[in-house]
Design an enzyme around this catalytic site. Structure first.
Site, PDB file in Angstrom:
ATOM      1  N   GLN A 153      36.970  33.299  46.377  1.00  0.00           N
ATOM      2  CA  GLN A 153      36.158  34.134  45.495  1.00  0.00           C
ATOM      3  C   GLN A 153      35.123  34.937  46.277  1.00  0.00           C
ATOM      4  O   GLN A 153      34.896  36.120  46.012  1.00  0.00           O
ATOM      5  CB  GLN A 153      35.456  33.266  44.452  1.00  0.00           C
ATOM      6  CG  GLN A 153      36.338  32.851  43.300  1.00  0.00           C
ATOM      7  CD  GLN A 153      36.882  34.058  42.560  1.00  0.00           C
ATOM      8  OE1 GLN A 153      36.151  34.790  41.921  1.00  0.00           O
ATOM      9  NE2 GLN A 153      38.176  34.291  42.683  1.00  0.00           N
ATOM     10  N   GLY A 211      42.204  34.796  37.538  1.00  0.00           N
ATOM     11  CA  GLY A 211      42.591  34.727  38.939  1.00  0.00           C
ATOM     12  C   GLY A 211      41.605  33.955  39.780  1.00  0.00           C
ATOM     13  O   GLY A 211      41.804  33.777  40.985  1.00  0.00           O
ATOM     14  N   GLU A 241      30.623  36.237  40.934  1.00  0.00           N
ATOM     15  CA  GLU A 241      29.885  37.498  41.064  1.00  0.00           C
ATOM     16  C   GLU A 241      29.114  37.592  42.379  1.00  0.00           C
ATOM     17  O   GLU A 241      28.982  38.666  42.970  1.00  0.00           O
ATOM     18  CB  GLU A 241      28.886  37.652  39.905  1.00  0.00           C
ATOM     19  CG  GLU A 241      29.387  37.204  38.545  1.00  0.00           C
ATOM     20  CD  GLU A 241      30.208  38.256  37.824  1.00  0.00           C
ATOM     21  OE1 GLU A 241      30.374  39.347  38.364  1.00  0.00           O
ATOM     22  OE2 GLU A 241      30.671  37.955  36.706  1.00  0.00           O
ATOM     23  N   PHE A 271      37.776  41.815  36.624  1.00  0.00           N
ATOM     24  CA  PHE A 271      36.506  42.216  37.234  1.00  0.00           C
ATOM     25  C   PHE A 271      35.511  42.734  36.206  1.00  0.00           C
ATOM     26  O   PHE A 271      34.644  43.546  36.512  1.00  0.00           O
ATOM     27  CB  PHE A 271      36.736  43.270  38.332  1.00  0.00           C
ATOM     28  CG  PHE A 271      37.876  42.949  39.240  1.00  0.00           C
ATOM     29  CD1 PHE A 271      37.808  41.862  40.092  1.00  0.00           C
ATOM     30  CD2 PHE A 271      39.036  43.696  39.232  1.00  0.00           C
ATOM     31  CE1 PHE A 271      38.867  41.536  40.918  1.00  0.00           C
ATOM     32  CE2 PHE A 271      40.102  43.378  40.049  1.00  0.00           C
ATOM     33  CZ  PHE A 271      40.018  42.297  40.898  1.00  0.00           C
ATOM     34  N   ILE A 313      30.571  22.490  44.546  1.00  0.00           N
ATOM     35  CA  ILE A 313      31.769  23.304  44.696  1.00  0.00           C
ATOM     36  C   ILE A 313      32.973  22.456  44.283  1.00  0.00           C
ATOM     37  O   ILE A 313      33.283  21.443  44.918  1.00  0.00           O
ATOM     38  CB  ILE A 313      31.929  23.799  46.148  1.00  0.00           C
ATOM     39  CG1 ILE A 313      30.702  24.626  46.558  1.00  0.00           C
ATOM     40  CG2 ILE A 313      33.201  24.609  46.298  1.00  0.00           C
ATOM     41  CD1 ILE A 313      30.464  25.859  45.720  1.00  0.00           C
TER      42      ILE A 313
END
Length: 734
Positions: free
Chosen positions: A635, A462, A701, A235, A626
């Site tokens: 996500q 991840g 994000e 993160f 995508i």
């Protein structure tokens, strides 16, 4: 050979290729690695926030069972500084007697076992000369850094725009410090062989770790190898080379044994950065019909005494809406706190909370639907440059989201909606995330058995990089995903950038595209050397690859297989490299667009107890092409949970007298759990982005951006109480 036309594999919700390893516990995370003769290190942390070390007694620790070495500033080697990079590396540890923050490392103990190292670390005695720490954002003694990234912006005349406005919002907003808290404890295992260094590390940027350790220890960069096939979450916490990484390498060199240093959870709170606190002021002016006449956005954020951190919170207001008069300014205040650092959606998370809360306030002031106000100020082109966006489907995000959420059922008046004893509120936020792409290199290889190996020295934190790059490589090479292996997490591979800033998918994807295209050209060159080949004279745009066979476009019968071409030329494999280098906006004739989205939230508030619950969240995201909808949705879901945490739970609490973090455990630092998270509706809209050949935008994000504002706006709609700080607490609602 194109990427986005009639995709065969890309876009499919393919399961993670690394899933079986993870669910069976076979994925090698840094703290799973063990080497023969490995020793263990434990850190000793400062118990003051500002001052100097006056006494160090390490004798008892050095004589403790199993102890191999105790390093302090008195006996540690002198190290060089790290390289210049986007995110500056903290200075090497144990170089002097100064204390700049509570929890700073003052010693490291190395022993045969982790238990022996921790026990001995508790025996190190440290004396201090204390100084008065700077801990408050409003402390007049603290140094202020103006326009730290040369990103302040201004156009038009904001004062005149506010003067002619029929309605003006002038409000201040605050966001708390948050700590990243990835599940995996950050771990470094360092082993020297002469001047060659191998490091297993919890990092999001292995190439930077290699360059930094080489510079600090004065060894050739080519002799440093960093391995991180799996991280354990980050993160943003893994974007710098933290002092514990350097300490592990220092201890390994001193003891001539491999040394592993694993941070405990309280050490994670002080050792790997945190999201800075902010205080922001937003002024919006608008006409009676809801047209913005001025935007002024000022932000002040916390910063460590010697650190740096790129977090321009106010910049969100330069691109969010069409407005003729705009001014944005950022400042940082240096305090005696641990390093501030990127945490998911840095800058945008805090800045969006202020801007979208202010937009909501303006809508009620004007008597306009909050959604209608945003649509009336929609930025069809880049507000400052006037260039067309490389792609933008935010209007569609609003429209699809409103329909899926049932926004039309919203009662206009705050407090007008109830369900039993609960007050019900609807809130929304428009969101964006800035465009970012770094240079990257990848290498693609096809072997004699028809399988492919594609790789780059990046990480998968991840997010699914292994999987989506396997899909993309298979698509480009005309192979099935099962015939492609994607390699990463090893600096012995071609260099790649950090996994952060929602920039890796585009950077790496474009490099993979270039490598696969170069490899195809290399095969065509080989085949074309034979005039009798059906591929003679063909370029990459003249052919298609299907099932490992290159053939003329539209003529499946005229071609050759990879394996046949290699065999004909006596080769076991063929490789090619590819680079991605982002274009300048002026050259491209368009403004590069990051992802956009709309967040719709329903909350319930118990007016008697001040309890707040999120009942529904609808997210509609424009993420360009995508590559894997299943993983992209995951996500957004993960980011949404983080946004709920920012809005309602997470706050790193620092004791105002000592600088000690008072809630440095997951028992005291609150994060959302399953009971706090409703079913989350995620939809993707938009088209492939025109700025890069793959057509992707990052979505890591954007999933967090907007949640804090949407929840706060929904709370106002439910209660009539405007909350301008996060996290929103029970006290705020009573």
């Amino acid at each position: 050979m194109t990427t986005v036309e009639r995709p065969r594999i890309v876009g499919a919700g393919t399961d993670r290729v690394d899933g079986p390893l993870k669910v069976t516990g076979a994925a090698p995370y840094p703290n799973d690695v063990s080497l023969p003769g490995m020793a263990h290190a434990a850190v000793v942390r400062a118990t003051i926030a500002s001052g100097r070390i006056t006494r160090l007694d390490t004798g008892t620790a050095e004589s403790a069972p199993g102890v191999l070495a105790v390093l302090t500033h008195l006996n540690a080697p002198r190290l060089g500084s790290g390289p210049e990079s986007l995110l500056r590396t903290p200075p090497p540890p144990l170089q002097d007697d100064r204390i700049l923050s509570y929890g700073q490392y003052v010693a490291v103990v190395v022993a045969d076992t982790p238990e022996q190292a921790r026990a001995a670390a508790r025996r190190v005695e440290v004396g201090y000369e204390r100084a008065e720490p700077l801990l408050d954002l409003d402390d007049p003694r603290a140094e202020r850094v103006a326009d730290p990234w040369d990103s302040d912006a201004s156009w038009g005349d904001v004062a005149a725009g506010l003067a002619r406005a029929d309605a003006v919002v002038d409000a201040s907003y605050t966001t708390a410090e948050n700590t990243n808290n990835p599940l995996g404890l950050f771990t470094t295992l360092a082993a020297w062989d002469g001047d060659a260094l191998t490091v297993h590390d919890s990092t999001q940027w292995p190439v930077l770790v290699r360059a930094t350790l080489a510079r600090m220890f004065g060894v050739p960069e080519a002799g440093v190898r960093v391995l991180v096939p799996y991280v354990g979450g980050g993160f943003g916490a893994g974007l710098r080379v933290w002092p514990h990484v350097v300490l592990a390498a220092m201890a390994a060199r001193r003891t001539r044994r491999p040394v592993r240093l694993e941070l405990a959870r309280p050490e994670m709170f002080t050792g790997i950065g945190h999201r800075p606190a902010t205080a922001q002021r937003v002024r919006l002016g608008a006409t009676r019909d809801g047209r913005l006449t001025a935007i002024e956005h000022e932000s002040v954020s916390t910063l460590s005494i010697e650190g740096d951190n790129i977090e321009p919170c106010s910049s969100v207001s330069t691109t969010a809406y069409a407005c003729p008069n705009v001014s944005t300014r950022d400042q940082q205040v240096r305090l005696n706190i641990p390093w501030t650092n990127s945490m998911r959606a840095p800058g945008e998370a805090q800045g969006n909370f202020a801007l979208e809360s202010a937009m909501d306030e303006l809508s009620y002031m004007l008597g306009l639907d909050p959604l209608e106000l945003r649509l009336r100020n929609y930025a069809e082109v880049h507000p400052r440059s006037g260039l067309p966006w490389s792609s933008k489907a935010l209007r569609e995000c609003y429209e699809v989201g409103a329909d899926r959420f049932g926004w039309a059922r919203r009662g206009a008046e705050p407090g007008s909606m109830r369900e039993g004893d609960w007050l019900v509120g609807y809130g929304l936020a428009g969101v964006s995330y800035f465009w970012y792409q770094a240079p990257c290199r990848a290498r693609a290889t096809v072997r004699g058995d028809g399988t492919a190996y594609v790789r780059s020295a990046v990480t998968d934190i991840g997010t699914g990089t292994y999987t989506v790059m396997t899909q993309l490589s298979a698509e480009l090479l005309g192979l099935e995903p099962g015939s492609v292996t994607f390699g990463l997490g090893d600096t012995g591979m071609p260099p790649g950038p950090q996994a952060g800033g929602s920039g890796l998918t585009a950077a790496l994807g474009n490099a993979v595209h270039a490598a696969c295209r170069a490899l195809l050209r290399a095969f065509l060159d080989l085949a074309g050397a034979d005039p009798a080949s059906p591929l003679a004279g063909c370029g990459a745009d003249d052919v298609t690859v299907t099932d490992g066979r290159i053939h003329r476009a539209g003529e499946p019968g005229r071609g050759e297989s990879y394996t046949g071409i290699l065999a004909a030329h006596g080769l076991e494999e063929l490789s090619a490299d590819g680079d991605s280098e982002p274009r300048r906006a002026e050259e491209a004739g368009m403004a590069p667009a990051g992802p956009f989205g709309a967040r719709f939230v329903e909350v319930r508030v118990d007016p008697e107890l001040g309890r707040l619950r999120v009942a529904r969240v609808v997210s509609v995201i424009d993420g360009g092409l995508i590559l894997n909808e299943k993983l992209a949705r995951s996500q957004i879901i993960g980011g949404t949970v983080g946004g709920i945490g920012m809005a309602m739970f997470e706050e790193t609490v620092t004791d105002p007298g000592t600088g000690r973090i008072a809630n440095a455990t997951l028992g005291d630092y609150l994060v959302p759990v399953n009971a706090d998270v409703p079913d989350l509706d995620v939809t993707f809209v938009g088209v492939p982005d025109a700025y890069n050949p793959v057509g992707v935008k990052g979505v890591g994000e954007i999933g967090l951006v907007g949640m804090a504002a949407a929840i706060a706006n929904a709370v106002f709609h439910a209660t009539g109480r405007r909350i301008r700080s996060v996290p929103i607490t029970i006290d705020d609602l009573l």
